[in-house]
Design a protein around this motif. Structure first.
Motif, PDB file in Angstrom:
ATOM      1  N   CYS A 163       0.781  -1.025   0.090  1.00 47.84           N
ATOM      2  CA  CYS A 163       0.116  -0.086  -0.005  1.00 47.84           C
ATOM      3  C   CYS A 163       0.762   1.330   0.166  1.00 47.84           C
ATOM      4  N   GLY A 164       1.996   1.304   0.502  1.00 49.45           N
ATOM      5  CA  GLY A 164       2.990   2.425   0.847  1.00 49.45           C
ATOM      6  C   GLY A 164       2.840   3.156   2.041  1.00 49.45           C
ATOM      7  N   ALA A 165       2.042   2.686   2.998  1.00 54.24           N
ATOM      8  CA  ALA A 165       2.066   3.429   4.243  1.00 54.24           C
ATOM      9  C   ALA A 165       3.353   3.466   4.970  1.00 54.24           C
ATOM     10  N   CYS A 166       4.339   2.544   4.826  1.00 54.31           N
ATOM     11  CA  CYS A 166       5.389   2.463   5.328  1.00 54.31           C
ATOM     12  C   CYS A 166       6.327   3.847   4.963  1.00 54.31           C
ATOM     13  N   VAL A 167       6.116   4.006   3.620  1.00 56.29           N
ATOM     14  CA  VAL A 167       6.846   5.053   2.889  1.00 56.29           C
ATOM     15  C   VAL A 167       6.297   6.625   3.362  1.00 56.29           C
ATOM     16  N   ALA A 168       4.813   6.494   3.216  1.00 57.22           N
ATOM     17  CA  ALA A 168       4.443   7.725   3.823  1.00 57.22           C
ATOM     18  C   ALA A 168       4.670   8.241   5.323  1.00 57.22           C
ATOM     19  N   ALA A 169       4.593   7.053   6.080  1.00 57.70           N
ATOM     20  CA  ALA A 169       4.856   7.317   7.506  1.00 57.70           C
ATOM     21  C   ALA A 169       6.441   7.705   7.636  1.00 57.70           C
ATOM     22  N   CYS A 170       7.220   7.249   6.724  1.00 59.75           N
ATOM     23  CA  CYS A 170       8.738   7.343   7.219  1.00 59.75           C
ATOM     24  C   CYS A 170       9.224   8.866   6.940  1.00 59.75           C
ATOM     25  N   LYS A 171       9.926   9.712   7.870  1.00 60.57           N
ATOM     26  CA  LYS A 171      10.422  10.927   7.591  1.00 60.57           C
ATOM     27  C   LYS A 171      11.358  11.021   6.518  1.00 60.57           C
ATOM     28  N   ASN A 172      11.972   9.776   5.883  1.00 58.58           N
ATOM     29  CA  ASN A 172      12.931   9.880   4.908  1.00 58.58           C
ATOM     30  C   ASN A 172      12.229   9.093   3.538  1.00 58.58           C
ATOM     31  N   ALA A 173      11.036   9.068   3.631  1.00 61.52           N
ATOM     32  CA  ALA A 173      10.229   8.257   2.477  1.00 61.52           C
ATOM     33  C   ALA A 173      11.037   6.899   2.184  1.00 61.52           C
ATOM     34  N   SER A 174      11.264   6.206   2.774  1.00 59.11           N
ATOM     35  CA  SER A 174      12.082   4.876   2.733  1.00 59.11           C
ATOM     36  C   SER A 174      11.135   3.818   2.441  1.00 59.11           C
ATOM     37  N   ALA A 175      11.646   2.882   1.546  1.00 58.78           N
ATOM     38  CA  ALA A 175      10.948   1.825   1.224  1.00 58.78           C
ATOM     39  C   ALA A 175      11.419   0.516   1.623  1.00 58.78           C
ATOM     40  N   MET A 176      12.507   0.635   2.784  1.00 61.93           N
ATOM     41  CA  MET A 176      12.856  -0.406   3.274  1.00 61.93           C
ATOM     42  C   MET A 176      12.031  -1.349   3.889  1.00 61.93           C
ATOM     43  N   LEU A 177      10.924  -1.161   4.401  1.00 61.93           N
ATOM     44  CA  LEU A 177       9.875  -2.132   4.986  1.00 61.93           C
ATOM     45  C   LEU A 177       9.328  -2.952   3.980  1.00 61.93           C
ATOM     46  N   PHE A 178       8.893  -2.375   2.821  1.00 60.94           N
ATOM     47  CA  PHE A 178       8.311  -2.968   1.795  1.00 60.94           C
ATOM     48  C   PHE A 178       9.372  -3.853   1.222  1.00 60.94           C
ATOM     49  N   THR A 179      10.399  -3.491   0.713  1.00 60.83           N
ATOM     50  CA  THR A 179      11.379  -4.193   0.122  1.00 60.83           C
ATOM     51  C   THR A 179      11.769  -5.262   0.817  1.00 60.83           C
ATOM     52  N   SER A 180      11.993  -5.180   2.106  1.00 62.09           N
ATOM     53  CA  SER A 180      12.387  -6.112   3.068  1.00 62.09           C
ATOM     54  C   SER A 180      11.426  -7.456   3.076  1.00 62.09           C
ATOM     55  N   ALA A 181      10.214  -7.025   3.144  1.00 55.91           N
ATOM     56  CA  ALA A 181       9.053  -8.035   3.208  1.00 55.91           C
ATOM     57  C   ALA A 181       9.075  -8.903   2.195  1.00 55.91           C
ATOM     58  N   LYS A 182       9.255  -8.392   0.884  1.00 56.20           N
ATOM     59  CA  LYS A 182       9.238  -8.927  -0.620  1.00 56.20           C
ATOM     60  C   LYS A 182      10.583  -9.891  -0.527  1.00 56.20           C
ATOM     61  N   VAL A 183      11.705  -9.419   0.063  1.00 56.65           N
ATOM     62  CA  VAL A 183      12.874 -10.042  -0.032  1.00 56.65           C
ATOM     63  C   VAL A 183      12.725 -11.370   0.993  1.00 56.65           C
ATOM     64  N   SER A 184      12.181 -10.984   2.225  1.00 56.26           N
ATOM     65  CA  SER A 184      12.015 -12.098   3.351  1.00 56.26           C
ATOM     66  C   SER A 184      11.109 -13.203   2.896  1.00 56.26           C
ATOM     67  N   GLN A 185       9.958 -13.015   2.211  1.00 54.09           N
ATOM     68  CA  GLN A 185       8.995 -13.941   1.990  1.00 54.09           C
ATOM     69  C   GLN A 185       9.732 -15.104   1.163  1.00 54.09           C
ATOM     70  N   PHE A 186      10.806 -14.576   0.414  1.00 51.68           N
ATOM     71  CA  PHE A 186      11.624 -15.974  -0.217  1.00 51.68           C
ATOM     72  C   PHE A 186      12.866 -16.451   0.336  1.00 51.68           C
ATOM     73  N   ALA A 187      13.404 -15.300   0.976  1.00 52.52           N
ATOM     74  CA  ALA A 187      14.902 -15.713   1.858  1.00 52.52           C
ATOM     75  C   ALA A 187      14.571 -16.750   2.702  1.00 52.52           C
ATOM     76  N   LEU A 188      13.481 -16.693   3.441  1.00 51.83           N
ATOM     77  CA  LEU A 188      13.139 -17.697   4.345  1.00 51.83           C
ATOM     78  C   LEU A 188      12.908 -19.194   3.963  1.00 51.83           C
ATOM     79  N   LEU A 189      12.598 -19.309   2.789  1.00 52.46           N
ATOM     80  CA  LEU A 189      12.218 -20.677   2.102  1.00 52.46           C
ATOM     81  C   LEU A 189      13.201 -21.189   1.201  1.00 52.46           C
ATOM     82  N   PRO A 190      13.430 -22.517   1.404  1.00 54.44           N
ATOM     83  CA  PRO A 190      14.157 -23.369   0.320  1.00 54.44           C
ATOM     84  C   PRO A 190      14.152 -22.833  -1.025  1.00 54.44           C
TER      85      PRO A 190
END
Length: 248
Positions: A163-190
């Motif tokens: 949705c982008g709420a993480c970007v809107a809430a961040c004082k730096n407009a960072s997309a780290m939470l979004f990107t990390s979630a998309k990385v994590s959902q694969f990084a955790l699985l074989p």
């Protein structure tokens, strides 16, 4: 209820926007926030005026398109919900509600309350997938045993709706939470480990190219996320990125 609205109006991306005042009578407490906006637009159309443009689709808290800043908060005052799940009972008779689009360089305004969030799509396209050869005799993914706590963490990351709420809430407009979630959902699985290094490098590179800011661990992103995506994912992505850099 009688509600006073201050809504950002902007004709297009190249036009200068401004806050416009509206007054809405007979707002019912059981209305959703988007239903309230529907009523406003019906009144505006009846008067021959231009309706307020805003994004929406499923209206069930699944798609994330109904993203608005409400009194300075992404998705409004309630926690763990999207705007379409917000109801007018969260406000009082006579309240003034300020409604704006998400603000970020990487989310340019298209019109009124609608922003272009295609930057998220490009980050996904850079590596948020698993390449699978479906020819021959592929092994069923369900046949690979995965510990429950690992599967649960992967599923928690996968609940991100972009949705982008993480970007809107961040004082730096960072997309780290979004990107990390998309990385994590694969990084955790074989299934995701084969392309892990290439994935994190490509997605982080694209995130930077899109003009998102840096993470400074404020934590506002997790607080405002309608799905409660954890900061733990950012730490995991940092580890994945460091590991990829060391391996070269």
């Amino acid at each position: 209820m009688k509600i006073y609205l201050k809504i950002w109006r902007q004709k297009d991306a190249s036009s200068k926007g401004k806050i416009v005042d509206y007054t809405l009578d007979q707002v019912e407490s059981d209305m959703s926030f988007l239903e309230m906006l529907d009523v406003l637009n019906e009144d505006l159309v009846a008067k021959g005026e231009e309706p307020v443009e805003f994004d929406h689709d499923c209206r069930e808290g699944i798609c994330g398109t109904c993203s608005l800043m409400i009194n300075g908060q992404p998705h409004g005052p309630d926690r763990l919900i999207t705007v379409c799940q917000l109801h007018m009972r969260s406000f009082n008779d006579g309240d003034t509600i300020v409604i704006e689009p998400f603000r970020a360089k990487a989310f340019p305004v298209i019109k009124d309350l609608i922003v272009d969030r295609s930057a998220f799509d490009r980050i996904q396209q850079a590596g948020g997938y698993i390449s699978v050869n479906t020819s021959g005799n592929p092994v069923d993914a369900n046949a690979i045993p995965i510990e429950k706590h690992i599967a649960d963490k992967a599923m928690d990351a996968a609940t991100c709706i972009g949705c982008g709420a993480c970007v809107a809430a961040c004082k730096n407009a960072s997309a780290m939470l979004f990107t990390s979630a998309k990385v994590s959902q694969f990084a955790l699985l074989p299934q995701g480990k084969v392309e892990a290094a290439e994935r994190v490098e490509n997605m982080v590179r694209q995130m930077d190219l899109e003009g998102f800011g840096n993470c400074t661990n404020t934590g506002a992103c997790e607080v405002e996320c309608p799905k409660g995506i954890s900061l733990e994912n950012i730490a995991r992505m940092n580890r994945e990125y460091l590991s990829a850099a060391v391996k070269g």
